[in-house]
Every structure is written in C-alpha cells, then in structure tokens.
Motif scaffolding. Structure first.
Motif, PDB file in Angstrom:
ATOM      1  N   ARG A 495      40.979 -56.562 -57.140  1.00  0.00           N
ATOM      2  CA  ARG A 495      40.180 -56.964 -58.258  1.00  0.00           C
ATOM      3  C   ARG A 495      39.799 -58.388 -58.488  1.00  0.00           C
ATOM      4  NH1 ARG A 495      40.265 -54.972 -63.873  1.00  0.00           N
ATOM      5  NH2 ARG A 495      40.260 -56.649 -65.306  1.00  0.00           N
ATOM      6  N   GLN A 496      40.503 -59.171 -57.909  1.00  0.00           N
ATOM      7  CA  GLN A 496      39.952 -60.798 -57.828  1.00  0.00           C
ATOM      8  C   GLN A 496      38.716 -60.882 -57.006  1.00  0.00           C
ATOM      9  OE1 GLN A 496      42.821 -63.847 -57.293  1.00  0.00           O
ATOM     10  NE2 GLN A 496      41.321 -65.288 -56.169  1.00  0.00           N
ATOM     11  N   THR A 499      35.996 -59.195 -59.359  1.00  0.00           N
ATOM     12  CA  THR A 499      35.497 -60.090 -60.409  1.00  0.00           C
ATOM     13  C   THR A 499      34.711 -61.096 -59.893  1.00  0.00           C
ATOM     14  OG1 THR A 499      37.606 -59.807 -61.597  1.00  0.00           O
ATOM     15  CG2 THR A 499      36.252 -61.652 -62.110  1.00  0.00           C
ATOM     16  N   GLY A 504      32.344 -57.413 -61.457  1.00  0.00           N
ATOM     17  CA  GLY A 504      33.370 -56.792 -61.998  1.00  0.00           C
ATOM     18  C   GLY A 504      33.232 -55.491 -62.042  1.00  0.00           C
ATOM     19  N   TYR A 506      35.268 -52.692 -61.211  1.00  0.00           N
ATOM     20  CA  TYR A 506      36.647 -52.233 -60.778  1.00  0.00           C
ATOM     21  C   TYR A 506      36.799 -50.922 -60.022  1.00  0.00           C
ATOM     22  CZ  TYR A 506      37.000 -56.742 -63.016  1.00  0.00           C
ATOM     23  OH  TYR A 506      36.785 -58.091 -63.706  1.00  0.00           O
ATOM     24  N   ASP A 563      44.125 -60.693 -65.226  1.00  0.00           N
ATOM     25  CA  ASP A 563      43.093 -61.570 -64.621  1.00  0.00           C
ATOM     26  C   ASP A 563      43.743 -62.912 -64.152  1.00  0.00           C
ATOM     27  OD1 ASP A 563      40.869 -59.717 -65.025  1.00  0.00           O
ATOM     28  OD2 ASP A 563      41.230 -59.828 -66.954  1.00  0.00           O
ATOM     29  N   LYS A 565      44.522 -65.361 -61.215  1.00  0.00           N
ATOM     30  CA  LYS A 565      43.729 -65.383 -60.041  1.00  0.00           C
ATOM     31  C   LYS A 565      44.541 -66.207 -59.051  1.00  0.00           C
ATOM     32  CE  LYS A 565      39.287 -64.216 -61.263  1.00  0.00           C
ATOM     33  NZ  LYS A 565      39.371 -63.941 -62.833  1.00  0.00           N
TER      34      LYS A 565
END
Length: 581
Positions: A495-496, A499, A504, A506, A563, A565
C-alpha cells in the motif's frame, strides 16, 4: 550392528549433534517416524501444522544458535511444501538439513503416487543434495550433508531417501571420534565408491579452503592507511563467522562509522557511538549519506544486495571498495571492488588489525553526528499507537537477551530501524527471499533452541494470516512466544508503494476481512489482547508477559494507522542518498 535405514538415519542425526527435528509425517517416511517414536528419549520431534513451518522452525533454530537445523517431510507435496523454507535459508546462508522421503526405488520416474523429483526441484536453492537409493550409503551421506551445510558460507542441503532404503537393513558403524566425515570412501568398503559422495567432498573442501594471501592483506592495509573517510558496511557474514567483537575492534581502531545490512543487524551494538544503523532502501540518513561521502567503503561479509545499493552505478560513487568475504562468487558480482580478501571474516580482521597502527584518525569532522540527528521516523504525524512506541516498549520489557523474529513488510523495517539490538543472533528475519509467513515458525524454533531467552515475533496482519496455524504447535508443546501483530488492515508495504508511486490505486491490498486475532488466539487455546493506544498496549503487554512467564504464548493485536509509512525510503532506481524523509 545391523539396523534399518530409518534407525541408521536417527543414529547419524544424533551423532551429528541433532537434538530436535521439525516435521510432518506421511507414507514415505513412516519407517523414519517409527524410529523417532522408539527413540523419543534421545531426539525430539516437533509436529508442525504445515511442512513450510518445519523449514522455518529449523531455520530459526539454526540462526539463533549457529547450529544446523533439521526438518523432515514426506514425498510429493510434503517435500514441495519445504521449498519456500529451503529457499529462505539459501538466500540468507542458514545451515539447514532438509530430509525428505520418496517413493520406493523401483517406482522412481513412473509418476507414482506422491512422487516428485525433489532433488531436481531444489537444485538451484541448496548447496548440494543427494538421493539415497542404497542403505549402505545413508550414514555417510548424512555426515557429508552436515559438513557441507556448515562449511564455508553455510546454507541448506537436502537428503532424499527412498522408502525401501528406510526399511532395508545394513551395518551401522559410528564415525570415529575426530575423523573427517568427508574422507574418500574405500572402494572395498560395503558401500563401495560413490561419485555423489566424492562430489560432496570436493564441494565441502572448496568451501573450507582459505585463500587469504599476504598480497591481498597488503592491498587491504594500504587502502585502509590511505583512507580519510572510511565506512564499514557489515552483513550477515560477520555474525556467521563469530566476528562481532573483531568488527567492534576494527571500527574503533579506524574510528569509522558502521552501517549494517538487514542481515547484519545485531553484529554491532546499536548504542555504540560509531553505529549509524541500517543502510539502503530504508536505511538511516547517516548510513546512506556516509557511504555516498566515503572515500573507502569496507564491505565485511555482505553481498551488495539491490536493496542496499539501489542504483548500483551511483552507489558509493566517490569510494574505493574493499570487499572481505568467504565466498569468492560475491567479489565484483554487484559492485566493483578495488581490492578484496577471501576467507573467514574473523581471521581476516584479526590479521589486518595486526598490521594497522594502534590509533587512526578520520576526517569526518562531525558530519556523521549531524546526520545521526536525522533519525529515521515511521511518520511525523502523531498517531494513537505508533510502531516505534510498540517496539521500544517491548524492548524495555523483554531486556537485552531477547530474540526477535519478524515476518516481512513494514513491521520488519520498523523493527530493524527502532529495536535496540545489541547482540548477534538476536534478529531473525527473511532478508534475501522476503518470505511472508516466516516469522512464527522461526520464533518457535528459536525458543526451543534457547528456552531461557525471551522470544518475540513482530508480524503484520497480512503475514500472520499465512502462519497463524502454527499457534497450534506453540500451544501443544507449551512454547511461550510473545506475538505482536501490527494490524493496519492492509498489506502495508505494498500500500505504501501504491500511495507513493501508483496514485493511490489500492488494488487488492485492503484486508477488510476476518479473523479477529484475539478470538483466533483463544480458539487455539491461547490468550489474546487488543490494543489501540499507548495505554491499552502497555496494559496488554503487561498481561501478555504474565502469560509468557506461565509458559504460554500470547498474542497482542496492535491496531495502527493504515497510512503509517516506513521512512526514510529510497525510491526504486535512485541513489541511496536521495531519500524520501
């Protein structure tokens, strides 16, 4: 003494110092399991929930002790289920003996039930493998396997044994005390001459041969004496060779900063003034900038992984490279070296130190200390429960003797960044292969091998789904492991990247689904605790430690921001000093 092949295998394992075997039974290894049953007072068997966990448990046993780990599986799917664990050990140079059963010799090559060519499958991920079709060769093959696994740069080996060999009878002859296990076999001996054994002998001899020369040492010393801004980059080879004290002496003599690869974590104390931390993609500002500003980079038991170098042609761009390693295949493989010394790291450093002045100065002029103030942070935002808090609080509670295992992902990098490691063999993680699902088996193996030391697993919710079945094993055998799940409801590291680099989107990284990890722990007969802020985590940790003291594994479901990171981070293909901070 006439013994069955299965009994000979058990005797040979005990002879090699094996006290624990991790495995799962099946038809092709029934004779072996019968002998394990009969000899349970001499050698312990741990029944895992899946063969992959047997390999990971043997791996954790080996990494935490330096001994050879042993795992056992049946033919076909049992054998192939070991493959990920074997590959994990291979990438990280872990001494492992994997034993598989196979169908009877007469059924080989006929697509028989649960038949697979496991020696062919594993050839690229082992140092050597054998298929034993003659009971008279079995004992010597076991001795050779352990010698190869231990020698030189350690690694996994595999012994495949056909079922008829485990049932056949042969003379058992214990090895003579002090006798080299790899001596060429007498052609007139009952086993005859084995080309497999001779190849294994040559392999082990090549692995143990020392190639340190005066010329190589001289070239290394010359570079060290000329350097004004040296940096030591240390990897897992320092730990494997038992050279951590030598590394410390080396760094202090040179007055040089020490950056560590992921596999090198624990080889140099994190509270030492010369320690700069992890290097590479998620390395510290101090480590990455020091390497880029160095005029000499000394690589010690490290392999210049792409996660360390990023854009290799811009790595250590102003530095000459001196490479110290036991494996000649690593020299000039990824980064060009000015000079190198091939051999045992401990011996190499001791020899070099004997030729250096007692006091040396560098010209870093306070740069390192300035960069160290830019310490890595997961994120500057103030969250309810931050990964750094979890790791530091757990470290305080467990103390310096703890062994830490991780799975793979964000929690793994946060652990490398924030956990205060001071001792070797205290950090168990899948570095080269990056195996999700590695951690619980490894923690289990480490606790069995080190019953007096606390063992903790830091894992993610995605990873824990892959290995949570092993909770049945730690409960059945009363193996007390602290499990802390960094639960952010997503595949965090992927996911990082989504992003930062995929606007974004996902795609398939949100884990909005069961299980409830507290209820899951309870379903396995264990205790689980939920934490969503600092106060509830502290309370959960206190309760979990009471469970551990009572000999019971405990699971803490720690809810963190999805979120959060891992920072710093070097974007793919960028030089390592171009970090997202």
């Amino acid at each position: 003494m006439q013994y069955s092949g299965a009994r000979i295998l058990i005797e040979a394992l005990i002879e090699q110092g094996t006290d624990t075997v991790f495995g799962y039974p099946g038809g092709s290894v029934l004779f072996i399991y019968d002998e394990l049953y009969k000899n349970s007072d001499r050698i312990r068997h741990i029944l895992v929930s899946h063969e992959q966990h047997a390999a990971h448990a043997a791996d954790g046993y080996a990494r935490s002790t330096g001994k050879v780990g042993v795992c056992l599986a049946t033919s076909g799917p049992g054998a192939t289920n070991l493959v990920t664990g074997i590959a994990t050990a291979y990438m990280d140079s872990v001494p492992l003996v994997a034993i598989t059963g196979n169908v009877a010799t007469g059924l080989l090559g006929k697509d028989s039930f649960q038949e697979v060519d496991i020696t062919g499958v594993t050839m690229p991920i082992v140092k050597h493998n054998w298929i034993v079709k003659d009971v008279n060769e079995l004992a010597e093959v076991v001795r050779e396997a352990f010698a190869v696994a231990r020698s030189g740069r350690p690694g996994p080996v595999l012994i495949d044994i056909t079922k008829d060999v485990t049932a056949a009878m042969a003379e058992w002859r214990p090895a003579d005390s002090g006798t080299a296990a790899l001596a060429p076999r007498d052609k007139n001996s009952p086993a005859g001459e084995s080309s497999l054994n001779l190849r294994a002998q040559r392999l082990a001899e090549r692995n143990t041969r020392q190639t340190v020369t005066e010329a190589d040492i001289g070239a290394a010393v010359k570079l060290l004496l000329e350097a004004k801004r040296p940096v030591l980059y240390a990897g897992g080879g320092v730990i494997i060779s038992g050279a951590c004290e030598e590394l410390k002496n080396f760094a202090e003599r040179l007055n040089a900063p020490v950056a560590l690869s992921l596999m090198g974590i624990g080889s140099f104390p994190s509270d030492h003034r010369l320690y700069t931390g992890l290097i590479g993609m998620h390395g510290t500002v101090a480590s990455n900038r020091a390497v880029q500003k160095a005029d000499l980079l000394v690589s010690i038991g490290a392999r210049f992984s792409d996660r360390v170098t990023s854009q290799a042609d811009k790595f250590a761009r102003g530095a000459k490279v001196l490479h110290l390693d036991i494996d000649p295949a690593e020299i000039n493989k990824n980064v060009k070296s000015e000079a190198w010394v091939i051999g045992d790291i401990k011996c190499i450093i001791r020899t070099i130190l004997g030729k250096l002045p007692q006091k040396m100065e560098t010209q870093w002029n306070g740069d390192i200390d300035g960069w160290k103030k830019k310490s890595p942070a997961a994120n500057s935002r103030d969250t309810a429960l931050h990964p750094r808090f979890i790791l530091e609080e757990t470290a305080k509670r467990l103390g310096p003797e703890a062994i830490v295992a991780t799975d793979v992902g964000q929690h793994q990098m946060w652990t490398a960044q924030f956990y205060p490691f001071t001792k070797p063999r205290s950090f168990l993680t899948s570095g080269g292969l990056g195996t999700m699902g590695y951690g619980l088996g490894a923690a289990e193996g480490a606790k069995i091998a080190n019953p007096a030391k606390p063992v903790v697993l830091f894992t993610g919710d995605g990873c824990f789904r892959m290995n949570c079945g092993e909770l049945s094993t730690v409960n059945a055998y009363k193996i007390p492991v602290l499990v802390v799940v960094f639960n952010n409801g997503v595949l965090g590291m992927v996911r990082q990247w989504q992003t930062l680099f995929y606007e974004g989107r996902y795609a398939e990284t949100t884990l909005d689904r069961p299980p409830d990890f507290v209820k899951l722990a309870e379903a396995y007969g264990l205790t689980g605790y939920s934490a969503h802020d600092k106060a509830s985590f502290t309370a959960a940790l206190e309760n979990a430690m009471k469970d551990i003291a009572a000999g019971k594994t405990a699971v803490i479901d720690a809810r963190i921001d999805r979120d959060e990171k891992v920072l710093p981070m070097v974007p793919g293909g960028k030089p390592i000093d171009e970090q997202i901070l």
